[in-house]
Design an enzyme around this catalytic site. Structure first.
Site, PDB file in Angstrom:
ATOM      1  N   GLY A 190      -3.852  15.702   7.039  1.00  0.00           N
ATOM      2  CA  GLY A 190      -2.934  15.303   8.172  1.00  0.00           C
ATOM      3  C   GLY A 190      -1.541  14.972   8.224  1.00  0.00           C
ATOM      4  O   GLY A 190      -0.896  14.756   9.107  1.00  0.00           O
TER       5      GLY A 190
ATOM      6  N   CYS B  52       0.901  26.750  -0.218  1.00  0.00           N
ATOM      7  CA  CYS B  52       1.461  26.109  -1.259  1.00  0.00           C
ATOM      8  C   CYS B  52       1.014  26.802  -2.604  1.00  0.00           C
ATOM      9  O   CYS B  52       0.561  26.348  -3.534  1.00  0.00           O
ATOM     10  CB  CYS B  52       0.897  24.682  -1.555  1.00  0.00           C
ATOM     11  SG  CYS B  52      -0.970  24.468  -1.239  1.00  0.00           S
TER      12      CYS B  52
END
Length: 466
Positions: A251, A387
């Site tokens: 989040g 990532c």
């Protein structure tokens, strides 16, 4: 007589208090070693099976660990010297079957005996290894001779043990605090400066520990890396927009979107995993975004699979932008997760057959998710980020969806044109992608804009590029 008696009785009392303080310190060290051993055992078990339960930091900072600072230091330092510790213990042949079953604790105590602080025989494991102290130290001396080096530092070079030092990045949550106030408050303890690319990002010295800082605890700032903080900025949502965060947990990027939208508009946060949904909710509440819900701003949590959302459902008719940060290998977060300390990383076996198969499956999912994001009729801007450092999850995914993107009126755009590291030159328009630089969290940002609206499909790579 009274004075003499008082003096006689206070001296032993002071001595007793000193002994109690020492005893408490010994007990604290005792429990810290066991907490560290539990984390270390979990990390090593997951690394051996290539199925990590969590990062070192997430395991240490879980509620069950009481002495977090000491535990974190012990785990990291033991992992740093682990190859040497293993060779020393094997050479000394001091571990019997009983203690081999508690290898995590043995490694922790051996680190303290060889390289750390002096320990006392406060537990059975400590007593056992301290009885073997001479044999362990002799084994280390013989290892130095065998490797033809004089110092432990030289031995570490041979084992290719290194530290990855990088700045601490802090993103100011402008829903609660302005950047100047954060600079002033953090500047009381640390040397702080503004980042030159992300407006609400601050840079602190390497090793700055803010986990217990009041601004972190109350959600005024988030510990978020530069590459990760670039994603929401690359999407560039404006106040009043409807934005869909396709894979939103934990989040941090979701609440960054809310900050950039100045609490005006709507965010649809989609997450499939049960535990991650809870963490997403916690992050949103901590940020204060949940408390500003009004006629001007709305937050919608979708507990479900992004791929199962129907793009032509009227519920998404006004979605203007999508942030897609899908599941990936996480290979770019090795420094952040401290994976460079793990045996599998130092062994250099990250590209085994199982790993290749996993990358292929991830890339197939990522392609499908990106094409799905481009299918929402009203969407004019998409940012794809990972990532990962792997081309197969980054440039290859973008290249595979470009024909589909073009058929829907999208074209590549260039987020952060001043960023020096661009995508790998394996597709036309690779310079539109960003790759992170050495020491940053690995990230590929790719931005896609719809031609008619000059919006963007962007890629941002959070993967570490060395």
């Amino acid at each position: 007589m009274v004075s003499s008696k008082t003096a006689a009785t206070t001296a032993p009392s002071g001595k007793k208090r000193t002994e109690q303080r020492l005893s408490r310190a010994d007990r604290s060290s005792y429990f810290a070693r066991r907490e560290a051993a539990k984390v270390l055992q979990t990390v090593l078990h997951g690394d051996a099976k290539r199925r990590a339960v969590g990062s070192i930091k997430s395991l240490v900072y879980s509620p069950s660990v009481r002495n977090k600072k000491a535990t974190f230091a012990l785990v990291c330092q033991t992992l740093k010297y682990l190859s040497i510790i293993k060779d020393v213990l094997d050479s000394a042949r001091v571990l019997n079957a009983k203690w081999k079953r508690q290898e995590g604790l043995m490694y922790i105590i051996a680190y303290d005996i060889l390289f750390g602080q002096e320990i006392l025989p406060v537990g059975d494991a400590e007593k056992f290894l301290l009885l073997q102290k001479d044999a362990i130290q002799l084994a280390l001396a013989r290892l130095l001779v065998r490797k033809k080096v004089k110092r432990v530092e030289d031995l570490m070079d041979l084992y290719q043990i290194s530290d990855v030092s990088k700045p601490r990045y802090i993103r100011v949550n402008t829903l609660k605090l302005d950047v100047e106030s954060a600079l002033h408050e953090l500047g009381r303890q640390y040397q702080v400066q503004k980042d030159d690319m992300v407006p609400d990002l601050l840079i602190l010295p390497p090793g700055s520990d803010l986990h217990d800082h009041p601004l972190v605890r109350n959600g005024s700032v988030f510990m978020q890396g530069k590459a990760s903080s670039m994603v929401a900025v690359a999407l560039g949502p404006e106040p009043g927009w409807e934005v869909l965060d396709a894979c939103s947990a934990p989040g941090n990027k979701t609440v960054h979107l809310a900050s950039l939208m100045k609490g005006k508009g709507k965010i649809i946060a989609c997450e499939l995993d049960n535990e991650r949904v809870k963490r997403l909710g916690d992050t949103v509440r901590l940020s204060g975004a949940a408390s500003i819900l009004s006629l001007a701003f709305d937050f919608l949590f979708l507990h479900g699979d992004f791929l199962k959302l129907n793009p032509i459902d009227p519920s998404y008719a006004k979605v203007h932008a999508i942030l897609l940060d899908p599941s990936c290998s996480g290979s770019g977060t090795t420094a952040e997760r401290l994976d460079h300390l793990l045996p599998s990383y130092t062994a250099g076996d990250a590209t085994d057959v199982a790993g290749t198969e996993r990358l292929n499956k991830l890339a197939a999912f990522q392609k499908k998710a990106l094409e799905h994001a481009l299918s929402f009729p009203a969407v004019a801007r998409v940012v794809y980020s990972t990532c990962s450092i792997h081309q197969i999850e980054n440039e290859d995914v973008i290249k595979s969806v470009l024909p589909f993107a073009a058929s829907h009126g999208f074209q590549l755009a260039t987020p952060f044109p001043q960023w020096p590291r661009r995508g790998l030159p394996v597709l036309e328009g690779s310079s539109a992608s960003n790759r992170s630089s050495r020491g940053q969290r690995g990230l590929l940002h790719c931005s896609v804009r719809q031609k008619e609206h000059y919006q963007k499909l962007g890629t941002v790579n959070e993967g570490e590029t060395w």
